[in-house]
Scaffold this motif. Structure first.
Motif, PDB file in Angstrom:
ATOM      1  N   GLN A   3     107.169  69.078  85.771  1.00 33.25           N
ATOM      2  CA  GLN A   3     105.805  68.709  85.491  1.00 33.25           C
ATOM      3  C   GLN A   3     105.088  68.785  86.598  1.00 33.25           C
ATOM      4  OE1 GLN A   3     106.390  65.282  83.148  1.00 33.25           O
ATOM      5  NE2 GLN A   3     106.429  66.183  81.218  1.00 33.25           N
ATOM      6  N   LEU A   4     103.697  69.040  86.547  1.00 33.05           N
ATOM      7  CA  LEU A   4     102.798  69.103  87.788  1.00 33.05           C
ATOM      8  C   LEU A   4     101.438  68.321  87.151  1.00 33.05           C
ATOM      9  CD1 LEU A   4     103.236  73.195  88.601  1.00 33.05           C
ATOM     10  CD2 LEU A   4     104.577  71.096  89.386  1.00 33.05           C
ATOM     11  N   VAL A   5     101.133  67.530  88.085  1.00 31.04           N
ATOM     12  CA  VAL A   5      99.698  66.713  87.735  1.00 31.04           C
ATOM     13  C   VAL A   5      98.999  66.862  88.929  1.00 31.04           C
ATOM     14  CG1 VAL A   5      98.891  64.494  87.226  1.00 31.04           C
ATOM     15  CG2 VAL A   5     101.200  65.259  86.160  1.00 31.04           C
ATOM     16  N   GLU A   6      98.023  67.488  88.653  1.00 31.25           N
ATOM     17  CA  GLU A   6      96.864  67.401  89.866  1.00 31.25           C
ATOM     18  C   GLU A   6      95.849  66.395  89.759  1.00 31.25           C
ATOM     19  OE1 GLU A   6      97.442  71.893  87.707  1.00 31.25           O
ATOM     20  OE2 GLU A   6      97.079  69.855  87.140  1.00 31.25           O
ATOM     21  N   SER A   7      95.230  66.223  90.794  1.00 34.21           N
ATOM     22  CA  SER A   7      94.121  65.282  90.991  1.00 34.21           C
ATOM     23  C   SER A   7      93.200  65.401  92.211  1.00 34.21           C
ATOM     24  CB  SER A   7      94.967  63.633  91.210  1.00 34.21           C
ATOM     25  OG  SER A   7      95.531  63.850  92.554  1.00 34.21           O
ATOM     26  N   GLY A   8      92.098  64.759  92.237  1.00 34.21           N
ATOM     27  CA  GLY A   8      91.037  64.942  93.378  1.00 34.21           C
ATOM     28  C   GLY A   8      90.197  65.890  93.116  1.00 34.21           C
ATOM     29  N   ARG A  19      89.990  67.264  98.688  1.00 38.00           N
ATOM     30  CA  ARG A  19      91.312  67.415  98.833  1.00 38.00           C
ATOM     31  C   ARG A  19      91.943  67.294  97.376  1.00 38.00           C
ATOM     32  NH1 ARG A  19      94.344  67.013 103.353  1.00 38.00           N
ATOM     33  NH2 ARG A  19      96.566  66.724 103.037  1.00 38.00           N
ATOM     34  N   LEU A  20      92.553  68.245  97.071  1.00 41.73           N
ATOM     35  CA  LEU A  20      93.357  68.352  95.904  1.00 41.73           C
ATOM     36  C   LEU A  20      94.933  68.048  95.959  1.00 41.73           C
ATOM     37  CD1 LEU A  20      91.682  71.610  94.019  1.00 41.73           C
ATOM     38  CD2 LEU A  20      90.986  69.252  94.181  1.00 41.73           C
ATOM     39  N   SER A  21      95.532  67.361  95.127  1.00 37.34           N
ATOM     40  CA  SER A  21      96.740  66.771  95.252  1.00 37.34           C
ATOM     41  C   SER A  21      97.794  67.359  93.961  1.00 37.34           C
ATOM     42  CB  SER A  21      97.054  65.408  95.774  1.00 37.34           C
ATOM     43  OG  SER A  21      98.370  65.134  95.840  1.00 37.34           O
ATOM     44  N   CYS A  22      98.764  67.746  94.287  1.00 35.59           N
ATOM     45  CA  CYS A  22      99.558  68.163  93.006  1.00 35.59           C
ATOM     46  C   CYS A  22     100.946  67.504  93.175  1.00 35.59           C
ATOM     47  CB  CYS A  22      99.671  69.388  92.983  1.00 35.59           C
ATOM     48  SG  CYS A  22     100.997  70.172  91.515  1.00 35.59           S
ATOM     49  N   ALA A  23     101.245  66.380  92.017  1.00 40.93           N
ATOM     50  CA  ALA A  23     102.454  65.853  92.056  1.00 40.93           C
ATOM     51  C   ALA A  23     103.560  66.617  91.165  1.00 40.93           C
ATOM     52  CB  ALA A  23     102.220  64.473  91.499  1.00 40.93           C
ATOM     53  N   PHE A  24     104.670  66.599  91.909  1.00 37.55           N
ATOM     54  CA  PHE A  24     105.703  67.606  91.072  1.00 37.55           C
ATOM     55  C   PHE A  24     106.885  66.589  90.684  1.00 37.55           C
ATOM     56  CE2 PHE A  24     108.616  71.313  91.125  1.00 37.55           C
ATOM     57  CZ  PHE A  24     109.878  70.643  91.251  1.00 37.55           C
ATOM     58  N   SER A  25     107.406  66.668  89.500  1.00 40.32           N
ATOM     59  CA  SER A  25     108.487  66.128  88.879  1.00 40.32           C
ATOM     60  C   SER A  25     109.407  66.901  87.953  1.00 40.32           C
ATOM     61  CB  SER A  25     108.152  64.566  88.316  1.00 40.32           C
ATOM     62  OG  SER A  25     107.298  65.038  87.217  1.00 40.32           O
ATOM     63  N   GLY A  26     110.471  66.354  87.776  1.00 47.85           N
ATOM     64  CA  GLY A  26     111.393  66.847  86.998  1.00 47.85           C
ATOM     65  C   GLY A  26     112.229  68.060  87.298  1.00 47.85           C
ATOM     66  N   THR A 109      92.339  70.864  87.355  1.00 44.36           N
ATOM     67  CA  THR A 109      91.419  69.814  87.865  1.00 44.36           C
ATOM     68  C   THR A 109      90.098  70.727  88.235  1.00 44.36           C
ATOM     69  OG1 THR A 109      91.094  67.895  89.421  1.00 44.36           O
ATOM     70  CG2 THR A 109      92.184  69.893  90.159  1.00 44.36           C
ATOM     71  N   LEU A 110      89.147  70.179  87.764  1.00 46.82           N
ATOM     72  CA  LEU A 110      87.784  70.935  87.776  1.00 46.82           C
ATOM     73  C   LEU A 110      87.188  70.372  89.180  1.00 46.82           C
ATOM     74  CD1 LEU A 110      85.594  72.539  86.714  1.00 46.82           C
ATOM     75  CD2 LEU A 110      84.711  70.467  85.739  1.00 46.82           C
TER      76      LEU A 110
END
Length: 115
Positions: A3-8, A19-26, A109-110
């Motif tokens: 799973q990938l979740v973008e933010s920023g 600054r964009l960030s992407c959190a990786f899990s799973g 993320t827009l």
């Protein structure tokens, strides 16, 4: 399942930074090639930047010298530092991961750059 979740994402003025960030899990982050694509309204999704497991970056010509991709293997994140942004950088930015031959995508993320 990766799973990938973008933010920023958000609104920024031309010439500014974001600054964009992407959190990786799973999955196992250390074996995953990571990166960012973007899709502007009415256009195809294009590669912005990628970073290999050995932290070798690649960039689209349009962002070279302005954007920097990095990964933190301790935090399982990949970031995109966007400097000197331009109105043409406006798009939905998607994080991707190539994990054991399978590509996964975040929901995006827009980023909106005002002139």
């Amino acid at each position: 399942q990766v799973q990938l979740v973008e933010s920023g994402g958000g609104l920024v003025q031309a010439g500014g930074s974001l600054r964009l960030s992407c959190a990786f899990s799973g999955g196992i982050f250390g074996v995953a090639g990571m990166g960012w694509y973007r899709q502007a309204p009415g256009k195809e999704r294009d590669l912005v930047a990628g970073i290999s497991t050995s932290e070798t970056p690649t960039y689209a010509e349009s962002v070279k010298g302005r954007f920097t991709i990095s990964r933190d293997n301790a935090k399982n994140t990949v970031d995109l530092q966007m400097n000197s942004v331009k109105p043409e950088d406006t798009a939905v930015y998607y994080c991707y991961s190539d994990h054991y031959g399978v590509r996964y995508w975040g929901k995006g993320t827009l980023v909106t750059v005002s002139s």
